[in-house]
Motif scaffolding. Sequence first.
Motif, PDB file in Angstrom:
ATOM      1  N   PHE A 110      -6.819  -0.849   8.672  1.00  0.00           N
ATOM      2  CA  PHE A 110      -5.435  -1.135   8.305  1.00  0.00           C
ATOM      3  C   PHE A 110      -4.873  -2.408   8.932  1.00  0.00           C
ATOM      4  O   PHE A 110      -3.781  -2.833   8.599  1.00  0.00           O
ATOM      5  CB  PHE A 110      -4.541   0.059   8.644  1.00  0.00           C
ATOM      6  CG  PHE A 110      -4.867   1.272   7.825  1.00  0.00           C
ATOM      7  CD1 PHE A 110      -4.581   1.320   6.466  1.00  0.00           C
ATOM      8  CD2 PHE A 110      -5.469   2.380   8.400  1.00  0.00           C
ATOM      9  CE1 PHE A 110      -4.880   2.434   5.705  1.00  0.00           C
ATOM     10  CE2 PHE A 110      -5.772   3.504   7.650  1.00  0.00           C
ATOM     11  CZ  PHE A 110      -5.474   3.530   6.290  1.00  0.00           C
TER      12      PHE A 110
ATOM     13  N   GLU B 135      -2.485   5.899  -1.445  1.00  0.00           N
ATOM     14  CA  GLU B 135      -3.610   5.028  -1.098  1.00  0.00           C
ATOM     15  C   GLU B 135      -3.956   5.153   0.394  1.00  0.00           C
ATOM     16  O   GLU B 135      -5.132   5.184   0.767  1.00  0.00           O
ATOM     17  CB  GLU B 135      -3.249   3.585  -1.439  1.00  0.00           C
ATOM     18  CG  GLU B 135      -4.412   2.641  -1.391  1.00  0.00           C
ATOM     19  CD  GLU B 135      -4.024   1.240  -1.853  1.00  0.00           C
ATOM     20  OE1 GLU B 135      -4.921   0.387  -1.895  1.00  0.00           O
ATOM     21  OE2 GLU B 135      -2.846   0.981  -2.151  1.00  0.00           O
ATOM     22  N   ILE B 136      -2.935   5.254   1.231  1.00  0.00           N
ATOM     23  CA  ILE B 136      -3.156   5.444   2.669  1.00  0.00           C
ATOM     24  C   ILE B 136      -3.922   6.740   2.919  1.00  0.00           C
ATOM     25  O   ILE B 136      -4.881   6.769   3.690  1.00  0.00           O
ATOM     26  CB  ILE B 136      -1.812   5.449   3.432  1.00  0.00           C
ATOM     27  CG1 ILE B 136      -1.205   4.049   3.424  1.00  0.00           C
ATOM     28  CG2 ILE B 136      -1.998   5.968   4.867  1.00  0.00           C
ATOM     29  CD1 ILE B 136       0.228   3.994   3.905  1.00  0.00           C
TER      30      ILE B 136
ATOM     31  N   MET C  60       0.864  -1.181   0.000  1.00  0.00           N
ATOM     32  CA  MET C  60       0.000   0.000   0.000  1.00  0.00           C
ATOM     33  C   MET C  60       0.904   1.235   0.000  1.00  0.00           C
ATOM     34  O   MET C  60       1.761   1.383   0.850  1.00  0.00           O
ATOM     35  CB  MET C  60      -0.887  -0.045   1.249  1.00  0.00           C
ATOM     36  CG  MET C  60      -1.866   1.102   1.330  1.00  0.00           C
ATOM     37  SD  MET C  60      -2.988   1.021   2.752  1.00  0.00           S
ATOM     38  CE  MET C  60      -3.809  -0.529   2.523  1.00  0.00           C
ATOM     39  N   ASP C  61       0.707   2.109  -0.988  1.00  0.00           N
ATOM     40  CA  ASP C  61       1.537   3.307  -1.053  1.00  0.00           C
ATOM     41  C   ASP C  61       0.891   4.459  -0.266  1.00  0.00           C
ATOM     42  O   ASP C  61      -0.243   4.362   0.189  1.00  0.00           O
ATOM     43  CB  ASP C  61       1.835   3.706  -2.494  1.00  0.00           C
ATOM     44  CG  ASP C  61       0.604   4.155  -3.272  1.00  0.00           C
ATOM     45  OD1 ASP C  61      -0.462   4.358  -2.661  1.00  0.00           O
ATOM     46  OD2 ASP C  61       0.705   4.312  -4.495  1.00  0.00           O
TER      47      ASP C  61
END
Length: 85
Positions: free
Chosen positions: A53, A5-6, A1-2
């Motif tokens: 998350f 995206e976070i 996850m980059d």
Amino acid sequence: MDKKEIIQITNAFLVEEFEADPEKITPDANLKATLDLDSLDYIDLVVVIENNFGFKVNPEDFQGISTFQDFYEYVATRIKQKQLV
């Protein structure tokens, strides 16, 4: 996850769960003031982070978080730590 995206995921749940104005969620904005967080809201925030998350949040982790950028960095760091385990 980059990181992009976070930020997208984080902003989406902040708007939904805390009824935050998306226009006010900027990297330099104060997290507590923008979301009008009280102590119970922090508990809700911890639950939402853990659900979205998949990592455990320690309440003391929030001591160093004042801006949304700090928050994004915290989430990114914890995701990386989780992936290394």
